[in-house]
Write a protein that holds these residues in place. Structure first.
Motif, PDB file in Angstrom:
ATOM      1  N   THR A 182      44.432  44.681  41.438  1.00 49.80           N
ATOM      2  CA  THR A 182      44.976  43.335  41.255  1.00 49.80           C
ATOM      3  C   THR A 182      43.828  42.375  40.985  1.00 49.80           C
ATOM      4  N   LYS A 183      44.184  41.211  40.408  1.00 47.65           N
ATOM      5  CA  LYS A 183      43.233  40.130  40.179  1.00 47.65           C
ATOM      6  C   LYS A 183      43.910  38.831  40.564  1.00 47.65           C
ATOM      7  N   GLY A 184      43.363  38.187  41.596  1.00 41.32           N
ATOM      8  CA  GLY A 184      43.993  36.969  42.088  1.00 41.32           C
ATOM      9  C   GLY A 184      45.381  37.224  42.627  1.00 41.32           C
ATOM     10  N   GLY A 185      45.615  38.407  43.190  1.00 42.75           N
ATOM     11  CA  GLY A 185      46.927  38.745  43.732  1.00 42.75           C
ATOM     12  C   GLY A 185      47.952  39.138  42.692  1.00 42.75           C
ATOM     13  N   GLN A 186      47.589  39.193  41.409  1.00 45.13           N
ATOM     14  CA  GLN A 186      48.511  39.526  40.336  1.00 45.13           C
ATOM     15  C   GLN A 186      48.116  40.854  39.697  1.00 45.13           C
ATOM     16  N   PRO A 187      49.092  41.590  39.156  1.00 42.33           N
ATOM     17  CA  PRO A 187      48.756  42.845  38.463  1.00 42.33           C
ATOM     18  C   PRO A 187      47.844  42.580  37.267  1.00 42.33           C
ATOM     19  N   LEU A 188      47.114  43.588  36.843  1.00 40.24           N
ATOM     20  CA  LEU A 188      46.176  43.443  35.734  1.00 40.24           C
ATOM     21  C   LEU A 188      46.901  43.419  34.403  1.00 40.24           C
ATOM     22  N   ASP A 189      46.245  42.806  33.411  1.00 43.67           N
ATOM     23  CA  ASP A 189      46.761  42.774  32.049  1.00 43.67           C
ATOM     24  C   ASP A 189      46.451  44.117  31.386  1.00 43.67           C
ATOM     25  N   TYR A 198      38.129  41.295  41.295  1.00 44.47           N
ATOM     26  CA  TYR A 198      39.193  42.296  41.215  1.00 44.47           C
ATOM     27  C   TYR A 198      39.279  43.020  42.553  1.00 44.47           C
TER      28      TYR A 198
END
Length: 503
Positions: free
Chosen positions: A237-244, A272
């Motif tokens: 994750t990055k910033g609590g969001q899934p990766l692009d 990350y």
């Protein structure tokens, strides 16, 4: 009786159960070449005449016919062909020595239905090269060994599969060559086939524990190993969001995860988070990535002042630092005559500087580059004004220095200290004094002035006073005083000296 006489009688040949002779004598068959008999069986001659048989010499025994020798055929009868004798078998060549046992047989990994083994090559392989290894197993309680691999293989690592969970398996490995198989290397204890649980653990490489810096356009390829059984779940994750996933590719294996970006951009910078999870137990790690590029040019470059051979410049930091700290600035100058740029100052850490040693009569322009970890900025800030270095007349005026009263009475800045010495060893007493005019130094022992005595050497240099006592005796112990005297006053310091006998 008639006139015919009967033919003379001849001695009849001895008969041995032979068939009656035919009416007409049969033609003698051609003799066929018989194979050479063995050395121990000399052939019997055909039709040996009784009178012509040679006698054996006295010193050599007569040959004795063996049981295998064929009897001599009768005269006039066809001789039987000799039976060919079978060739003697060639002696077997001794085989080479088989290889020695494999070394360091060990269990690398055990799962619920397989076991992975490792070992080392044997020390001796014999005359022939090693063909490979054979792995054999048997269940605990059984005596039958079963080969796992049909053909020998050369790898020193092997996984035995399709085993029953909960079984205890004995394992051994043989080295095989053309000379035979080695003595097997056997595990001392049977191996229990079961899944070994292991908590998740991320093994972050050392170079990734700090900020990972890459340039814009570079590829980012990182492999991060981890451990855990059964197979853990890996989450990025990055910033609590899934990766692009359109820009970042993640590939997971049983033992590591790979993070890959084909062409890094400034937007890929950030922290990350990697999470490895097994049934509620988890381990986390933070990966800090910074993608940098060249900085922009400095801003508002100004020509502040021109005097003599010197020029003062000022500027402001660039608006874009390239996502990296500005390390410094490079200042260059160009004279109007040549038009070429020369570096006047490197790694200037401030936003102002002074350029000196300019040539009288030239006109100069200046420019400044910004520098970060990626390099110099592509563009530079250039001064709009030029600096004309003109010849000016200067009048030297001596600076008036106010007179200062340097007169000062004596004052000891470092006093004497009590000393203890041993008989026969030179001793120094040291102190420091100041005063103007330079004070006169007087040394005293027990309030008695020390005059010209070769046992004592008194010196003063740069305000440091020293008294050397040569090979002191217990009689030289006592109170020593250093007294400084000038026209403005006097001062004194003293110390105690003890002289001990050597033990």
């Amino acid at each position: 009786m008639t006139g015919k006489t009967a033919p003379p009688a001849t001695d009849p040949a001895p008969k041995k159960d032979t068939a009656p002779a035919p009416k007409e004598p049969a033609p003698a068959p051609k003799e066929e070449p018989a194979p050479a008999p063995a050395a121990e069986d000399p052939p019997a001659p055909e039709h040996p005449p009784a009178t012509e048989q040679p006698t054996a010499p006295a010193d050599k025994p007569a040959p004795v016919p063996t049981a295998e020798a064929a009897p001599a055929p009768e005269e006039g009868s066809p001789s039987a062909p000799a039976e060919p004798q079978a060739p003697e078998p060639e002696p077997e060549k001794p085989k080479g020595v088989p290889p020695s046992s494999p070394l360091a047989l060990a269990v690398e990994e055990v799962s619920e239905n397989s076991i992975t083994l490792t070992w080392k090559a044997p020390e001796q392989t014999g005359r022939s090269q090693l063909d490979g290894y054979v792995v054999e197993i048997r269940k605990d309680g059984s005596t039958d060994w079963t080969a796992v691999n049909e053909e020998p293989f050369l790898s020193t690592r092997f996984t035995v599969r399709d085993l029953g969970s909960g079984d205890k398996i004995h394992v051994r490995v043989k080295a095989v060559s053309a000379c035979g198989a080695s003595v097997p290397a056997t595990l001392e204890q049977p191996v229990l086939i079961r899944e070994i649980l292991q908590l998740p653990k991320i093994r972050m490489p050392r170079h990734l524990r700090e900020t990972y810096v890459r340039h814009v356009g570079d590829a980012v390829n990182m492999m991060i190993p981890f451990q855990g059984k059964p197979q853990p779940e890996v989450v990025w994750t990055k910033g609590g969001q899934p990766l692009d996933t359109s820009r970042i590719t993640i590939r997971n294996t049983q033992k590591d995860t790979i993070f890959y970006i084909r062409e890094a951009q400034r937007g890929d910078s950030g922290k990350y988070e990697l999470t490895v999870r097994i049934n509620g137990a988890e381990d986390k790690a933070i990966l800090d990535i910074r993608v940098i590029e060249l900085p922009g040019p400095p801003q508002n470059l100004k020509l502040v002042d021109v005097w003599g051979f010197n020029v003062a410049l000022e500027w402001a930091p660039p608006t874009d630092n390239g996502n990296s700290e500005i390390k410094g600035y490079v200042v260059q100058k160009s004279d109007k005559k040549s038009g070429k740029w020369f570096t006047a100052l490197e790694r200037c850490t401030r936003t102002s500087c002074t350029i000196s040693d300019l040539i009288i009569g030239n006109t100069y322009s200046f420019r400044v580059f910004a520098e970060n970890a990626c390099g110099l900025s592509e563009k530079a800030a250039v001064t709009t004004a030029v600096a004309d270095i003109k010849k000016t007349k200067t009048a030297y005026q001596s600076e008036k220095i106010p007179q200062r009263d340097m007169m000062e009475p004596p004052k000891f800045t470092q006093p004497l200290t009590d000393r203890t010495t041993t008989r026969g060893y030179n001793t120094h007493l040291i102190c420091c004094v100041r005063g103007f005019p330079q004070p006169k130094i007087i040394w005293m022992k027990n309030q008695m002035e020390i005059r010209e005595d070769p046992k004592y050497i008194a010196m003063i240099e740069q305000g440091v006073c020293s008294l050397e006592i040569r090979k002191p005796s217990p009689f030289d112990g006592g109170i020593y005083t250093c007294k400084a005297v000038n026209a403005l006053g006097e001062a004194s310091v003293d110390c105690k000296l003890d002289v001990k006998m050597p033990q």
